[in-house]
Structure formats: structure tokens, C-alpha cells
Design an enzyme around this catalytic site. Structure first.
Site, PDB file in Angstrom:
ATOM      1  N   TYR A 182     -15.488  21.952   6.695  1.00  0.00           N
ATOM      2  CA  TYR A 182     -14.781  23.202   6.376  1.00  0.00           C
ATOM      3  C   TYR A 182     -14.392  23.922   7.672  1.00  0.00           C
ATOM      4  O   TYR A 182     -13.273  24.420   7.810  1.00  0.00           O
ATOM      5  CB  TYR A 182     -15.676  24.080   5.502  1.00  0.00           C
ATOM      6  CG  TYR A 182     -15.041  25.364   5.023  1.00  0.00           C
ATOM      7  CD1 TYR A 182     -13.958  25.348   4.152  1.00  0.00           C
ATOM      8  CD2 TYR A 182     -15.526  26.603   5.428  1.00  0.00           C
ATOM      9  CE1 TYR A 182     -13.381  26.535   3.691  1.00  0.00           C
ATOM     10  CE2 TYR A 182     -14.964  27.791   4.985  1.00  0.00           C
ATOM     11  CZ  TYR A 182     -13.896  27.752   4.121  1.00  0.00           C
ATOM     12  OH  TYR A 182     -13.317  28.920   3.684  1.00  0.00           O
TER      13      TYR A 182
ATOM     14  N   SER B 163     -10.333  31.213   8.449  1.00  0.00           N
ATOM     15  CA  SER B 163     -11.722  31.648   8.255  1.00  0.00           C
ATOM     16  C   SER B 163     -12.366  31.925   9.615  1.00  0.00           C
ATOM     17  O   SER B 163     -11.877  31.464  10.649  1.00  0.00           O
ATOM     18  CB  SER B 163     -12.487  30.531   7.537  1.00  0.00           C
ATOM     19  OG  SER B 163     -13.871  30.772   7.584  1.00  0.00           O
TER      20      SER B 163
END
Ligand code: NAD
Length: 269
Positions: free
Chosen positions: A166, A153
Site C-alpha cells: 500500500y 496517502s
């Protein structure tokens, strides 16, 4: 024609990849906790003449992964390509505030984040990439050939506010991608990752858009910081994935490719 195992295959991004790779003639094993959605996807692929197999798998449970490998081997043969797509965030690992401002009564500030939520996110994104690799790379080392594609990501390059677990877990995924590419380099297994920018999916729809479909303040900031001026669509990941799956990228290993509309290149100034 390759046997491609995709985890998190029922999700928005990976279901699109699965449909495309099936169209190209590959045999696709769809692994997901959500077996109903995986089955619907498998039926849709098969109705168009493709080859797909839906399996209920928890990427954090090695027994469930081993059972899936036996089924994939029995029906499609050894796994040639593994796409580690399962991942996501959790509200219990998300702060309300962007900056600590010593406001009492804020429910979800950094100090109140629960270990349970942080662990959930770390496990899903990092262990959920490592464990399927331990299982399915067994097929690859036997034939000294294989290909692993992880999904990282933007957070891995630079953490986003509010989602520390995250961000850190995806940074670990990128780091692991590099480590594994070196580790498997002598046995013909390439390991790379794709780092999607901002794609409007169920996971982040509430963070980025209002109920009426307008952008939230966070959504607006993202679009302003994305030089190409829009969110990604699932189709935007297809060409990079096809390229990584193909021999055309045979000298490429250990990289994390941003597919982000320029987000990671732009300082905002
Ligand atoms: P999604 O929520 O639509 O799909 C995730 C899938 O993973 C779901 O089908 C879910 O059932 C499955 N899953 C969850 N836990 C599992 C488990 N323990 N075992 C097996 N399957 C499990 O998410 P998405 O937006 O399509 O994201 C796919 C990947 O891309 C994720 O790794 C995500 O972190 C990453 N990503 C997404 C974006 C984005 O903007 N959507 C951006 C960057 C990275």
C-alpha cells in the site's frame, strides 16, 4: 457547474466529497464496484435537489470505464473533473510484524506475503488511478481544460510499518501525479493529489480501535504522532478538494497536499 466523476464514490471519504460537491451545484457521477451503495448515495443527493448518477464500474476494467464515460457524456456531458478515489489495502499484503525478528511460525511476515495480495493492492491504487485517467482525460484534452485529483496517502511520504505494498502503491500514485501534471501542462489540465493522514474508516477501524472503541497500540501511536491530536474526519478533506476543483487554484499543479493534522511535519522528537 462542472461534471465531476468520482471513483470509489461509495466509500467513506469520497461519498462525503460527492455530497458536498453536489451541494455546490456540480453534476456528480458516482463510480464504484458497489453499485447498491452508489445508488443509495445518488438517491440521497437527488432527494436534496442535487444531480447525481450512480454507475457500476471496476476501475481496473477499461471496458467498464469506457461504458461509464459514454453514460456520463450522455447524461451530464464531458467530464470536467476526475477524482480518483478508489483505493485500499489488503490483508494478504500486510505483515504481522513491524520488524523482522526471526521468529518462526509467524504467519504473515514479509517472506510469506503473497504475490496475489501485493498485486491486488498495486493494481487497485496505481492502475486504478491510471486507467480512469486514460479514459476520462479524453474529454479534457478535447476542450483543453480539465482537472484531475488523485488520492494519495501519508504512506507515500514515509512508508508505514506492516503495509509495504500500500505504501509503495501510494508513492507511485504521488509520483504519477507529478508526471501527469507535466505531461498535461500544455493542454490546460491540472493534476494534483490529496494525501489524507489518518481517518477512521471501515478500511482501518480494526487496526486502530478495539471492538469496545478504545485505541489499539497502533491507534495510540498515530494519535501521539499527530500534532493536532485526533484522527481526521471525512469533512476535513472537503475544503482542500473544493479549492483544488476551483479556479482559485488555477496556478497549482503537480502537488500532493497533506491533510494530516501535522503528522508529516512531526519527527516525534
Ligand atoms: P473505502 O474503503 O471506504 O472506499 C473505497 C471505495 O472504493 C469503496 O466504495 C469500494 O467499493 C471502492 N472500490 C474498491 N475497489 C474498486 C474497484 N476496483 N473499482 C471501483 N471501485 C472500487 O475507503 P476510504 O477510506 O474512503 O478511502 C478512499 C481513498 O482514500 C482510498 O484511495 C484510500 O486509499 C485513501 N486513503 C484513505 C485513508 C484513510 O485513513 N481512510 C488515508 C489515506 C488515504
Amino acid at each position: 457547474m462542472k461534471t465531476i466523476v468520482i471513483t470509489g464514490a461509495s466509500g467513506i471519504l469520497c461519498s462525503n466529497l460527492a455530497t458536498d460537491l453536489a451541494k455546490k451545484g456540480h453534476k456528480i457521477a458516482l463510480l464504484d464496484l458497489n453499485i447498491d451503495k452508489a445508488q443509495i448515495l445518488a438517491n440521497s443527493i437527488k432527494s436534496k435537489g442535487g444531480k447525481a448518477l450512480a454507475l457500476e464500474v471496476d476501475v481496473l476494467n477499461k471496458i467498464s470505464l469506457e461504458a461509464a464515460r459514454i453514460e456520463v457524456n450522455r447524461i451530464f456531458g464531458p467530464c470536467d473533473i476526475l477524482i480518483n478515489g478508489a483505493g485500499g489495502n489488503h490483508p494478504k499484503a500486510t505483515t504481522n510484524d513491524q520488524f523482522y525478528e526471526n521468529i518462526h511460525g509467524v504467519e504473515c511476515s514479509f517472506f510469506n506475503l503473497e504475490a496475489e495480495g501485493i498485486k491486488f493492492v498495486f493494481d487497485l491504487n496505481f492502475m486504478g488511478t491510471l486507467l480512469p485517467t486514460q479514459v476520462f482525460a479524453n474529454d479534457m484534452v478535447k476542450v483543453k481544460n480539465g482537472n484531475i485529483i488523485n488520492i494519495s496517502s501519508m504512506n507515500a511520504f514515509q512508508p508505514l510499518t506492516k503495509i509495504p505494498a500500500y505504501s509503495a502503491a501510494k508513492a507511485a500514485t504521488s509520483n504519477f501525479t507529478q508526471w501527469l501534471s507535466v505531461y498535461f501542462s500544455k493542454v490546460g489540465i491540472r493534476v494534483n493529489a490529496i494525501a489524507p493522514g489518518f481517518f477512521l474508516t471501515e478500511q482501518n477501524r480494526e487496526l486502530l480501535t478495539t471492538k469496545k472503541g478504545n485505541l489499539t497500540a497502533r491507534g495510540e501511536t498515530i494519535i501521539k504522532r499527530t500534532p493536532l491530536g485526533r484522527f481526521g474526519t471525512p469533512e476535513d478533506l472537503i475544503s482542500t478538494t473544493e479549492w483544488l476543483c476551483d479556479e482559485a487554484s488555477s496556478f497549482i499543479t503537480g502537488i500532493v497536499i497533506p491533510v494530516d493534522g501535522g503528522f508529516s511535519a512531526y519527527s516525534g522528537i
